[in-house]
Design a protein around this motif. Structure first.
Motif, PDB file in Angstrom:
ATOM      1  N   TYR A 172      39.036  76.978  18.158  1.00 40.02           N
ATOM      2  CA  TYR A 172      39.738  75.925  18.889  1.00 40.02           C
ATOM      3  C   TYR A 172      41.239  76.078  18.646  1.00 40.02           C
ATOM      4  CZ  TYR A 172      35.121  73.720  19.115  1.00 40.02           C
ATOM      5  OH  TYR A 172      33.794  73.461  19.343  1.00 40.02           O
ATOM      6  N   ILE A 173      42.023  76.039  19.717  1.00 41.26           N
ATOM      7  CA  ILE A 173      43.458  76.255  19.596  1.00 41.26           C
ATOM      8  C   ILE A 173      44.220  75.125  20.278  1.00 41.26           C
ATOM      9  CG2 ILE A 173      45.389  77.741  20.294  1.00 41.26           C
ATOM     10  CD1 ILE A 173      43.482  80.115  19.981  1.00 41.26           C
ATOM     11  N   ASP A 174      45.191  74.583  19.554  1.00 36.74           N
ATOM     12  CA  ASP A 174      46.120  73.607  20.107  1.00 36.74           C
ATOM     13  C   ASP A 174      47.421  74.347  20.390  1.00 36.74           C
ATOM     14  OD1 ASP A 174      47.118  71.064  20.871  1.00 36.74           O
ATOM     15  OD2 ASP A 174      48.112  70.868  18.939  1.00 36.74           O
ATOM     16  N   LEU A 175      47.775  74.502  21.654  1.00 36.52           N
ATOM     17  CA  LEU A 175      48.911  75.332  22.034  1.00 36.52           C
ATOM     18  C   LEU A 175      50.237  74.741  21.580  1.00 36.52           C
ATOM     19  CD1 LEU A 175      47.762  76.263  25.655  1.00 36.52           C
ATOM     20  CD2 LEU A 175      47.663  77.723  23.630  1.00 36.52           C
ATOM     21  N   SER A 176      50.393  73.433  21.658  1.00 40.60           N
ATOM     22  CA  SER A 176      51.684  72.826  21.347  1.00 40.60           C
ATOM     23  C   SER A 176      51.998  72.842  19.859  1.00 40.60           C
ATOM     24  CB  SER A 176      51.754  71.394  21.884  1.00 40.60           C
ATOM     25  OG  SER A 176      50.783  70.584  21.254  1.00 40.60           O
ATOM     26  N   SER A 177      50.973  72.830  19.012  1.00 39.41           N
ATOM     27  CA  SER A 177      51.196  72.868  17.558  1.00 39.41           C
ATOM     28  C   SER A 177      50.843  74.217  16.944  1.00 39.41           C
ATOM     29  CB  SER A 177      50.371  71.782  16.865  1.00 39.41           C
ATOM     30  OG  SER A 177      48.978  72.064  16.962  1.00 39.41           O
TER      31      SER A 177
ATOM     32  N   ILE B  76      54.774  75.331  39.732  1.00 42.12           N
ATOM     33  CA  ILE B  76      53.569  74.558  39.394  1.00 42.12           C
ATOM     34  C   ILE B  76      53.007  73.900  40.649  1.00 42.12           C
ATOM     35  CG2 ILE B  76      52.672  72.552  38.139  1.00 42.12           C
ATOM     36  CD1 ILE B  76      53.243  74.734  36.232  1.00 42.12           C
ATOM     37  N   ASP B  77      51.716  74.062  40.869  1.00 44.25           N
ATOM     38  CA  ASP B  77      51.021  73.416  41.984  1.00 44.25           C
ATOM     39  C   ASP B  77      49.909  72.541  41.408  1.00 44.25           C
ATOM     40  OD1 ASP B  77      49.582  72.633  44.213  1.00 44.25           O
ATOM     41  OD2 ASP B  77      49.637  74.608  45.172  1.00 44.25           O
ATOM     42  N   GLU B  78      50.172  71.246  41.315  1.00 40.47           N
ATOM     43  CA  GLU B  78      49.211  70.318  40.706  1.00 40.47           C
ATOM     44  C   GLU B  78      47.856  70.355  41.393  1.00 40.47           C
ATOM     45  OE1 GLU B  78      49.358  68.371  38.102  1.00 40.47           O
ATOM     46  OE2 GLU B  78      51.469  68.521  37.518  1.00 40.47           O
TER      47      GLU B  78
ATOM     48  N   ILE C  97      47.778  79.037  34.100  1.00 40.98           N
ATOM     49  CA  ILE C  97      48.643  77.893  33.848  1.00 40.98           C
ATOM     50  C   ILE C  97      47.770  76.790  33.256  1.00 40.98           C
ATOM     51  CG2 ILE C  97      50.285  76.246  34.801  1.00 40.98           C
ATOM     52  CD1 ILE C  97      51.060  79.264  34.962  1.00 40.98           C
ATOM     53  N   ILE C  98      48.200  76.243  32.135  1.00 47.49           N
ATOM     54  CA  ILE C  98      47.411  75.234  31.427  1.00 47.49           C
ATOM     55  C   ILE C  98      48.234  73.958  31.282  1.00 47.49           C
ATOM     56  CG2 ILE C  98      46.244  74.651  29.256  1.00 47.49           C
ATOM     57  CD1 ILE C  98      45.863  77.669  28.827  1.00 47.49           C
ATOM     58  N   LYS C  99      47.626  72.846  31.610  1.00 52.75           N
ATOM     59  CA  LYS C  99      48.212  71.523  31.354  1.00 52.75           C
ATOM     60  C   LYS C  99      47.506  70.963  30.138  1.00 52.75           C
ATOM     61  CE  LYS C  99      49.410  67.229  33.757  1.00 52.75           C
ATOM     62  NZ  LYS C  99      49.278  66.486  35.050  1.00 52.75           N
ATOM     63  N   ASP C 100      48.231  70.835  29.009  1.00 51.78           N
ATOM     64  CA  ASP C 100      47.571  70.533  27.738  1.00 51.78           C
ATOM     65  C   ASP C 100      47.366  69.036  27.544  1.00 51.78           C
ATOM     66  OD1 ASP C 100      49.979  69.439  26.843  1.00 51.78           O
ATOM     67  OD2 ASP C 100      50.291  70.903  25.234  1.00 51.78           O
ATOM     68  N   THR C 101      46.875  68.649  26.368  1.00 51.88           N
ATOM     69  CA  THR C 101      46.539  67.250  26.112  1.00 51.88           C
ATOM     70  C   THR C 101      47.749  66.338  26.115  1.00 51.88           C
ATOM     71  OG1 THR C 101      46.681  67.610  23.709  1.00 51.88           O
ATOM     72  CG2 THR C 101      44.502  67.859  24.732  1.00 51.88           C
ATOM     73  N   ASP C 102      48.943  66.914  25.939  1.00 47.45           N
ATOM     74  CA  ASP C 102      50.184  66.126  25.936  1.00 47.45           C
ATOM     75  C   ASP C 102      50.926  66.195  27.262  1.00 47.45           C
ATOM     76  OD1 ASP C 102      49.926  65.367  23.171  1.00 47.45           O
ATOM     77  OD2 ASP C 102      50.539  67.400  22.641  1.00 47.45           O
TER      78      ASP C 102
ATOM     79  N   ASN D 222      52.043  68.988  28.598  1.00 44.23           N
ATOM     80  CA  ASN D 222      52.911  70.157  28.652  1.00 44.23           C
ATOM     81  C   ASN D 222      52.270  71.221  29.538  1.00 44.23           C
ATOM     82  OD1 ASN D 222      54.792  69.196  26.562  1.00 44.23           O
ATOM     83  ND2 ASN D 222      53.087  69.552  25.156  1.00 44.23           N
ATOM     84  N   TYR D 223      53.105  72.020  30.195  1.00 45.77           N
ATOM     85  CA  TYR D 223      52.623  73.143  30.990  1.00 45.77           C
ATOM     86  C   TYR D 223      52.904  74.445  30.240  1.00 45.77           C
ATOM     87  CZ  TYR D 223      52.622  69.766  34.857  1.00 45.77           C
ATOM     88  OH  TYR D 223      52.394  68.663  35.649  1.00 45.77           O
ATOM     89  N   TYR D 224      51.865  75.247  30.086  1.00 47.63           N
ATOM     90  CA  TYR D 224      52.010  76.561  29.465  1.00 47.63           C
ATOM     91  C   TYR D 224      51.496  77.635  30.427  1.00 47.63           C
ATOM     92  CZ  TYR D 224      53.037  74.597  24.849  1.00 47.63           C
ATOM     93  OH  TYR D 224      53.621  73.944  23.791  1.00 47.63           O
TER      94      TYR D 224
END
Length: 472
Positions: A169-174, A403-405, A438-443, A445-447
């Motif tokens: 399991y990976i948290d991208l922002s941290s 980004i295309d939501e 493109i990933i929209k994370d739990t916070d 953020n777009y990565y």
């Protein structure tokens, strides 16, 4: 080595930008390149000591020294942080030997991170004792001592080789990575507002509903027709009803919602799947399945906010009963039958984004099938992703305006196995280099994320790597 592909990328950059040819001697020289492995690091109160890695473009041609300047914002040396070796007048000196492929130093966090306090440290490579050294790539490293999204980096999840024993399991922002053995759990009990039970999707588990509502009445003879159907990979489209829907939609679990009226909760036959494989496959192949764990019967009831799990061997009349409480702040409470207890598996609900795992997916028209090298998104925390082809826009140029939501999918398979070719007879598995995600994370953020490795240096599966960047 894990960082081989990072070194290779830097080396290729050097070849293209920093090589020079002497026409008379017809020789080519390449500068020695030093860079930080990551552009930023997010510290947390859970970890007080951190290894900061620097990577080289090639083995060091001689012993030497790297000088790194430290600058801090609202952070004090020997009060909020310290380094090993110690910084003198704001400078660190990191030694390395001839032949080394990397160097590192320790960063010690001395004060607790407090919400609202913005503290940071910037480390900058200022000198290397080897002549004609080039600083390229990540020449600066920003370390945040407050809650802030990481700028990105290079990660190599510890999937564990061709048996792929781990879920990662990976948290991208941290940049936090949590590694567990994938057969360490059997059932997951949902902690949200509905009462749902999820199977371990990485061990070939399946479950079938019986017509019985008393667990003591069920035996092998009165469910004999059901048992052969509860399996994975038999190329029967009908066997999808015995697994949870691969999208992660909790409205489509193989087991019914647990009713408040316990008389409505049936007995199930549970195929416990397989242990993790332990044999060594041919190079480039996988061996993820070990011995079969057999069948049991289960029934799940409800008691106020808690689940009541009943289970026994199929032909036993006596059964074990255990109460399982929901876990506030987590997607699920996990249970292991061998240990007869709950176990901690996933990080907190909002502290992971993607999961590397073996996975039970669907082949259209052929039913359920086990996929290796699979990547899930955290659907229950509304992490979403979509794929971008490099023919549309390249990775480096992709920014917030791209980004295309409408492309984001609330499906935990949005990345899935789309990042690699599986290979086949006479054909090795390979990366798909024509796409990124493109990933929209739990916070929120777009990565942007692209995969850089599927196998190890020697071609061994279960050694993925990727790079990612905060989209700005």
């Amino acid at each position: 080595m894990k960082n081989y592909f990072n070194y290779l990328c830097i080396f290729l950059l050097v070849l293209s930008l920093n090589s020079c040819t002497d026409d008379d001697s017809q020789t080519t020289t390449t500068n020695f390149v030093v860079a930080f492995e990551q552009p930023s690091i997010q510290l947390s109160n859970e970890t007080n000591s951190n290894t900061i890695d620097l990577v080289f473009s090639e083995p060091a041609p001689q012993e030497g020294m790297i000088t790194i300047q430290t600058e801090s914002s609202n952070a004090t040396y020997n009060q909020d942080f310290a380094t090993i070796p110690e910084a003198v007048n704001g400078n660190l000196e990191i030694s390395f030997e001839a032949g080394d492929e990397a160097a590192s130093f320790q960063l010690e966090q001395l004060s607790e991170i407090i919400e609202g306090e913005e503290k940071s440290i910037t480390f900058s490579i200022t000198a290397v004792s080897i002549p004609e050294t080039v600083f390229s790539g990540n020449t600066n490293l920003v370390v945040n001592l407050f809650e802030s999204a990481a700028l990105g980096g290079n990660l190599a999840p510890e999937v564990g080789g061709p048996n792929q024993p781990n879920q990662v399991y990976i948290d991208l922002s941290s940049q936090q990575e949590t590694v567990i053995q994938r057969d360490a759990w059997d059932l997951a009990f949902y902690s949200g507002n509905t009462n749902r039970v999820v199977l371990n999707y990485s061990t070939q588990m399946a479950v079938g509903k019986t017509d019985f509502y008393n667990i003591s009445e069920v035996n092998e003879s009165n469910v004999a027709q059901l048992i052969p159907q509860i399996s994975i990979g038999n190329f029967n489209p009908a066997n999808m009803e015995y697994i949870d829907h691969p999208s992660g939609d909790l409205g489509q679990t193989a087991m019914d919602v647990v009713s408040e009226n316990n008389e409505e909760n049936p007995v199930y036959i549970l195929n416990l799947g397989n242990e993790v494989g332990n044999s060594t496959p041919q190079l480039g192949s996988v061996d993820v399945d070990g011995e079969a764990k057999g069948l049991i019967k289960i029934r799940v009831l409800q008691n106020n906010e808690a689940y009541i799990l009943q289970y026994a061997d199929v032909n036993e009349t006596d059964y074990t009963e255990i109460e399982i409480n929901k876990s506030q702040g987590f997607n699920y409470t996990f249970f292991n039958f061998e240990q007869a207890s709950t176990v901690i598996i996933e990080p907190e609900k909002n502290k992971w984004d993607i999961n590397f795992t073996v996975f039970t997916n669907e082949i259209m028209g052929a039913g359920s099938y086990m996929f290796t090298d699979f990547v899930l998104t955290n659907r229950q925390a509304e992490v979403m992703a979509y794929q971008v082809l490099t023919s549309e826009v390249n990775y480096e140029e992709f920014n917030l305006t791209n980004i295309d939501e409408s492309n984001f999918e609330l499906d935990q398979r949005s990345i899935g196995s789309n990042w690699r070719q599986g290979g086949g007879p006479g054909q090795a598995p390979s990366l798909r280099e024509d796409r990124f995600f493109i990933i929209k994370d739990t916070d929120g953020n777009y990565y942007k994320l692209r995969f850089t490795a599927l196998v190890s240096e020697i071609g061994e599966r279960g050694n993925p790597a990727f790079e990612y960047s905060l989209v700005e």
